[in-house]
Design an enzyme around this catalytic site. Sequence first.
Site, PDB file in Angstrom:
ATOM      1  N   LYS A  35      34.382  27.413  51.869  1.00 21.59           N
ATOM      2  CA  LYS A  35      33.065  26.747  51.798  1.00 21.59           C
ATOM      3  C   LYS A  35      32.708  26.270  50.400  1.00 21.59           C
ATOM      4  CE  LYS A  35      30.413  31.031  51.557  1.00 21.59           C
ATOM      5  NZ  LYS A  35      29.984  32.145  52.425  1.00 21.59           N
ATOM      6  N   ARG A 128      21.191  40.521  56.195  1.00 28.09           N
ATOM      7  CA  ARG A 128      21.375  39.110  56.518  1.00 28.09           C
ATOM      8  C   ARG A 128      21.770  39.108  57.989  1.00 28.09           C
ATOM      9  NH1 ARG A 128      25.246  34.872  53.350  1.00 28.09           N
ATOM     10  NH2 ARG A 128      26.676  35.370  55.060  1.00 28.09           N
TER      11      ARG A 128
HETATM   12  C1  LIG Z   1      30.747  33.182  52.179  1.00 34.97           C
HETATM   13  C2  LIG Z   1      31.133  34.231  53.105  1.00 34.97           C
HETATM   14  C3  LIG Z   1      32.273  35.010  52.833  1.00 34.97           C
HETATM   15  C4  LIG Z   1      33.067  34.876  51.555  1.00 34.97           C
HETATM   16  O1  LIG Z   1      32.313  35.364  50.478  1.00 34.97           O
HETATM   17  P1  LIG Z   1      32.959  35.488  48.994  1.00 34.97           P
HETATM   18  O2  LIG Z   1      31.978  36.322  48.259  1.00 34.97           O
HETATM   19  O3  LIG Z   1      33.052  34.091  48.473  1.00 34.97           O
HETATM   20  O4  LIG Z   1      34.281  36.116  49.137  1.00 34.97           O
HETATM   21  C5  LIG Z   1      32.655  35.959  53.775  1.00 34.97           C
HETATM   22  N1  LIG Z   1      31.941  36.145  54.904  1.00 34.97           N
HETATM   23  C6  LIG Z   1      30.835  35.416  55.203  1.00 34.97           C
HETATM   24  C7  LIG Z   1      30.106  35.690  56.466  1.00 34.97           C
HETATM   25  C8  LIG Z   1      30.394  34.435  54.316  1.00 34.97           C
HETATM   26  O5  LIG Z   1      29.306  33.723  54.598  1.00 34.97           O
END
Ligand SMILES: *Cc1c(COP(=O)(O)O)cnc(C)c1O
Length: 356
Positions: A35, A128
Amino acid sequence: MNPRLDINYEKLVHNTRILTKKAEQQGIVVAGVTKVFQGNPAVAQAYIDGGVQHLADSRISNLSKLTSLSVPKILLRIPMHSEIGDVVKYADISLNSELSTLKLLNEEAKIQAKIHGVIVMVDLGDLREGIFSDKEFNKTIMEIKELQFIDVKGIGVNLTCHGGVIPTEKNLSKLVAYGKRIEEILGHELEIYSGGNSSSVYLLDQKKLHPKINHLRLGEAFVLGTESAYGEKIPNTHQDIFQLVGEIVELKEKPSVPIGEIGMDAFGNTPSFEDRGIRKRAILAVGKQDFGSYDLFPVEEDITILGSSSDHLIIDVTNSKLNYRVGDEVRFNLRYGALLSLLTSPYVHKNIIKEL
Ligand SMILES: *Cc1c(COP(=O)(O)O)cnc(C)c1O
């Protein structure tokens, strides 16, 4: 083309490999989270080269760019009812916490003649996404059991995002307990116990992840070489894969304190200044519209940042040993926020540097 973001492909492969190897030794599969670079397939390829077995993104529009890469795709953000068709089309697996959404996914999967994979999310306190109450959890699983086109692949948790809650042996053992309960209700073992994001990497290093946990979803750890529970650098990884390059458009000696009555700056703040005499200042053609209000870190230590507005970044180069001239480039390392903004800015050229 400036401003630009240099992306060092080999270094990204290296970071990915270091972590996927370490994970593999503990029986853990890693999903590479795309992302931060909007699912750019040329960058995502570095994850594949580095050994990830899934690609994951929070947005379906990003996953739709990754169809040429033949690993399973995971949608990270709880799906919107209005995007169900595309979720089933572009994601093999989605993370879910709402029964109404699961029912729609089931109907859509039937129409598309697919089986849609699901990871049930539980909330272990970060507040969340995820099912929070035991009662809702049991009810949801009982009902999913009846959905013929949904395959419950696993259970997952997300931590250190909203509430800053750090994954520990204790809270992750709750994830395992929830997983066992699903297995009892469904009568089969779960393939995936997804133990979080880059904030779980420290547990990997300390070999303290519960043996049942066999999946992590990592973005930041790959792109920045940092774990996100304590903000530490991950050993043997690079922290400078992405660098902002700005170009000097003005270079002049000026006083360090503005002349005249001080009102507000361009963002409504009243600035204050320390008198450090006449300084050599450079203006770079890049600004808050590109990197947001986040910190940048000049690669050259003798440079300090004086300020920025929408389209300008002002730096002090008085102490630099380099003899800067108008037209020269200045490089910056980044934290997650700045990186996210720069990668999203249409004004910033993305320059993937790849050795042949
Ligand atoms: C963005 C996200 C991740 C990855 O997070 P990082 O801190 O970049 O490793 C993993 N799981 C979910 C649900 C996310 O939204």
